[in-house]
Design a protein around this motif. Structure first.
Motif, short mmCIF file in Angstrom:
data_model
loop_
_atom_site.label_atom_id
_atom_site.label_comp_id
_atom_site.label_asym_id
_atom_site.label_seq_id
_atom_site.Cartn_x
_atom_site.Cartn_y
_atom_site.Cartn_z
N PRO A 146 -2.39 -35.76 8.07
CA PRO A 146 -3.09 -36.39 6.94
C PRO A 146 -4.57 -36.56 7.23
CG PRO A 146 -1.70 -37.98 8.09
CD PRO A 146 -1.41 -36.65 8.68
N LEU A 147 -5.39 -36.40 6.21
CA LEU A 147 -6.83 -36.58 6.29
C LEU A 147 -7.20 -37.72 5.36
CD1 LEU A 147 -9.55 -33.87 6.29
CD2 LEU A 147 -9.79 -35.88 4.88
N ILE A 148 -7.93 -38.71 5.89
CA ILE A 148 -8.39 -39.82 5.06
C ILE A 148 -9.91 -39.86 5.05
CG2 ILE A 148 -6.30 -41.19 5.40
CD1 ILE A 148 -7.90 -42.92 7.40
N VAL A 187 -19.85 -35.84 13.98
CA VAL A 187 -20.52 -36.71 13.03
C VAL A 187 -19.86 -36.63 11.66
CG1 VAL A 187 -22.72 -37.13 11.86
CG2 VAL A 187 -22.70 -36.48 14.27
N HIS A 188 -19.26 -35.48 11.36
CA HIS A 188 -18.71 -35.25 10.03
C HIS A 188 -17.19 -35.19 9.98
CE1 HIS A 188 -22.70 -34.73 8.50
NE2 HIS A 188 -22.94 -33.84 9.44
N ASP A 189 -16.54 -35.28 11.13
CA ASP A 189 -15.08 -35.25 11.10
C ASP A 189 -14.51 -35.79 12.40
OD1 ASP A 189 -15.80 -33.14 12.76
OD2 ASP A 189 -14.11 -31.91 12.16
N GLU A 190 -13.23 -36.08 12.36
CA GLU A 190 -12.53 -36.59 13.53
C GLU A 190 -11.10 -36.10 13.49
OE1 GLU A 190 -11.67 -37.51 16.56
OE2 GLU A 190 -13.03 -39.24 16.47
N LYS A 191 -10.61 -35.68 14.64
CA LYS A 191 -9.19 -35.37 14.83
C LYS A 191 -8.67 -36.39 15.83
CE LYS A 191 -9.70 -30.41 14.36
NZ LYS A 191 -9.58 -29.12 15.08
N LEU A 192 -7.59 -37.08 15.47
CA LEU A 192 -7.00 -38.06 16.37
C LEU A 192 -5.67 -37.51 16.88
CD1 LEU A 192 -7.86 -41.24 14.34
CD2 LEU A 192 -8.78 -40.60 16.58
N VAL A 223 -2.46 -35.90 14.98
CA VAL A 223 -1.60 -36.66 14.08
C VAL A 223 -2.33 -37.09 12.81
CG1 VAL A 223 -0.01 -37.46 15.87
CG2 VAL A 223 -2.02 -38.84 15.30
N MET A 224 -3.67 -37.08 12.83
CA MET A 224 -4.41 -37.35 11.60
C MET A 224 -5.87 -36.94 11.76
SD MET A 224 -4.92 -41.49 11.32
CE MET A 224 -5.74 -41.36 9.75
N LEU A 249 1.54 -44.19 2.40
CA LEU A 249 1.47 -44.98 3.63
C LEU A 249 1.15 -44.04 4.78
CD1 LEU A 249 4.81 -46.98 3.21
CD2 LEU A 249 2.49 -47.86 2.81
N LEU A 250 0.35 -44.49 5.72
CA LEU A 250 0.14 -43.75 6.95
C LEU A 250 1.18 -44.27 7.93
CD1 LEU A 250 -3.75 -43.83 7.09
CD2 LEU A 250 -2.29 -41.86 6.58
N TRP A 251 2.22 -43.51 8.15
CA TRP A 251 3.39 -43.94 8.91
C TRP A 251 3.37 -43.28 10.28
CZ3 TRP A 251 7.26 -46.92 6.43
CH2 TRP A 251 8.39 -47.19 7.20
N PHE A 252 3.41 -44.10 11.32
CA PHE A 252 3.40 -43.60 12.69
C PHE A 252 4.64 -44.10 13.42
CE2 PHE A 252 -0.99 -43.66 11.39
CZ PHE A 252 -1.50 -42.47 11.90
#
Length: 129
Positions: A5-7, A32-37, A44-45, A71-74
Motif C-alpha cells: 500500500p502507498l499512502i 525526498v519524494h518517496d519512502e519504502k518501508l 510492506v508499504m 485499514l493499514l493492517w500489519f
C-alpha cells in the motif's frame, strides 16, 4: 503477488519516523519524494508527500477523510514487543490491546500522524478464544 500500500502524507520525515519507531519498520533508500518501508527484506508499504505529481489518482490533500473504508493492517509475530513500542512512543491508541475472539488473535488499533488507522495484529489462532 504481494500488496504494497502507498499512502500520501503531510510530512514524509515525520511519518517515516513514526512507522519506524512505532511499528519497527526500516527505511529502504529513503528519498525526498518517496519512502519504502520494510519488514525484514520485504517492502510492506510506501509513502509519498501530498505534493507529488507522480500519482495523480492518489487523492487530494484538502479532502480531510483519510482511508475511509481502509485499514493499514500489519501482522506481527511478536505482538508484545509491538505493544511495547506503541507505549514507548506514546502513539495514539484507538482500541486495545484486546483479543479478537473471531480469529483468536490480539490486536491494537492506532491512528498515525496523518489520520490513517493502523492495526497491529498477532498471529491468528495464537490465543484460544
Amino acid at each position: 503477488m504481494s500488496p504494497e500500500p502507498l499512502i500520501a502524507v503531510r510530512d514524509l520525515e515525520s511519518s517515516r519516523h513514526w512507522y519506524q519507531t512505532v511499528l519497527g519498520l526500516r527505511s529502504s533508500a529513503a528519498g525526498v519524494h518517496d519512502e519504502k518501508l520494510l519488514s525484514g527484506e520485504r517492502v510492506v508499504m510506501r509513502m509519498r508527500p501530498w505534493d507529488t505529481r507522480h500519482h495523480p489518482h492518489l487523492g487530494r490533500p484538502d479532502v480531510r477523510a483519510r482511508g475511509n473504508g481502509m485499514l493499514l493492517w500489519f501482522r506481527t509475530d511478536d505482538f508484545d514487543a509491538a505493544v511495547l513500542r506503541v507505549r514507548q512512543q506514546a502513539a495514539q491508541v484507538l482500541e486495545g490491546p484486546e483479543l479478537n475472539p473471531n480469529v483468536g488473535q490480539r490486536e491494537i488499533w492506532l491512528r498515525d500522524p496523518d489520520g490513517y488507522v493502523v492495526v497491529l495484529a498477532g498471529p491468528e489462532g495464537e490465543v484460544a478464544a
